[in-house]
Motif scaffolding. Structure first.
Motif, short mmCIF file in Angstrom:
data_model
loop_
_atom_site.label_atom_id
_atom_site.label_comp_id
_atom_site.label_asym_id
_atom_site.label_seq_id
_atom_site.Cartn_x
_atom_site.Cartn_y
_atom_site.Cartn_z
N ARG A 57 0.86 -1.23 0.04
CA ARG A 57 -0.01 0.05 0.14
C ARG A 57 0.87 1.33 0.17
O ARG A 57 0.61 2.08 -0.76
N TYR A 58 1.94 1.43 0.85
CA TYR A 58 2.84 2.54 0.92
C TYR A 58 3.42 2.79 -0.53
O TYR A 58 3.46 3.99 -1.07
N LEU A 59 3.95 1.70 -1.34
CA LEU A 59 4.45 1.73 -2.56
C LEU A 59 3.53 2.23 -3.51
O LEU A 59 3.95 3.20 -4.29
N ALA A 60 2.22 1.84 -3.56
CA ALA A 60 1.21 2.22 -4.48
C ALA A 60 0.97 3.89 -4.24
O ALA A 60 0.86 4.31 -5.04
N ARG A 61 0.86 4.28 -3.05
CA ARG A 61 0.48 5.45 -2.49
C ARG A 61 1.62 6.36 -3.01
O ARG A 61 1.27 7.32 -3.35
#
Length: 160
Positions: free
Chosen positions: A86-90
């Motif tokens: 999720r962190y990477l996607a955001r």
């Protein structure tokens, strides 16, 4: 933010979460700073009182304890890997820096390295996104809901 950090903040894209008094608590930062430096921490905690409380927990050895839990608690580890993704996607929503493309923050996805970075994600994204950060924030009175301890005498509008 200058008052909170004692320096100018670089690469700020937006405020991701505010303290109950209106001051920034977590900011989103670009994956590449103005001078070209890659910067993987896209959710940056700026709230001094919470930063101090998290530093105390780090000094007490909590990161090693949580890392060990990740090694034996597969459901927790799987949710933590999800927080990493999720962190990477955001971060990809706001830009790219090839050097840190697969690096999230706080030691994710396999260890706990920085409680501040993990808390930044949990506060910006909400409960249930980062289970380790949720557990850590629950240890600090008023942290999850960002009950103000800034000691601000000025109205929230002046702090924005």
């Amino acid at each position: 933010m200058r008052e909170q950090l004692g320096r100018d903040m670089r690469g700020v894209v937006s405020v991701a979460r505010r303290c109950s008094c209106g001051r920034p608590a977590v900011v989103r930062t670009a994956p590449r700073l103005e001078d070209g430096t890659p910067f993987p921490t896209s959710l940056y905690l700026t709230l001094p009182w919470l930063t101090l409380d998290l530093s105390r927990l780090e000094a007490g050895g909590l990161m090693a304890e949580l890392t060990q839990r990740l090694q034996v608690d597969e459901p927790l580890a799987a949710e933590y890997r999800g927080a990493h993704e999720r962190y990477l996607a955001r971060r990809a929503e706001i830009g790219d820096a090839e050097e840190v493309r697969h690096v999230s923050a706080g030691g994710m996805p396999t260890r706990v390295k920085c409680l501040h970075a993990l808390a930044g994600q949990a506060l910006a994204e909400g409960p249930g996104v980062n289970p380790v950060a949720d557990q850590v924030l629950a240890m600090i009175d008023g942290a999850a809901e960002l009950r103000c301890r800034c000691g601000a005498d000025e109205p929230a509008e002046a702090a924005r």
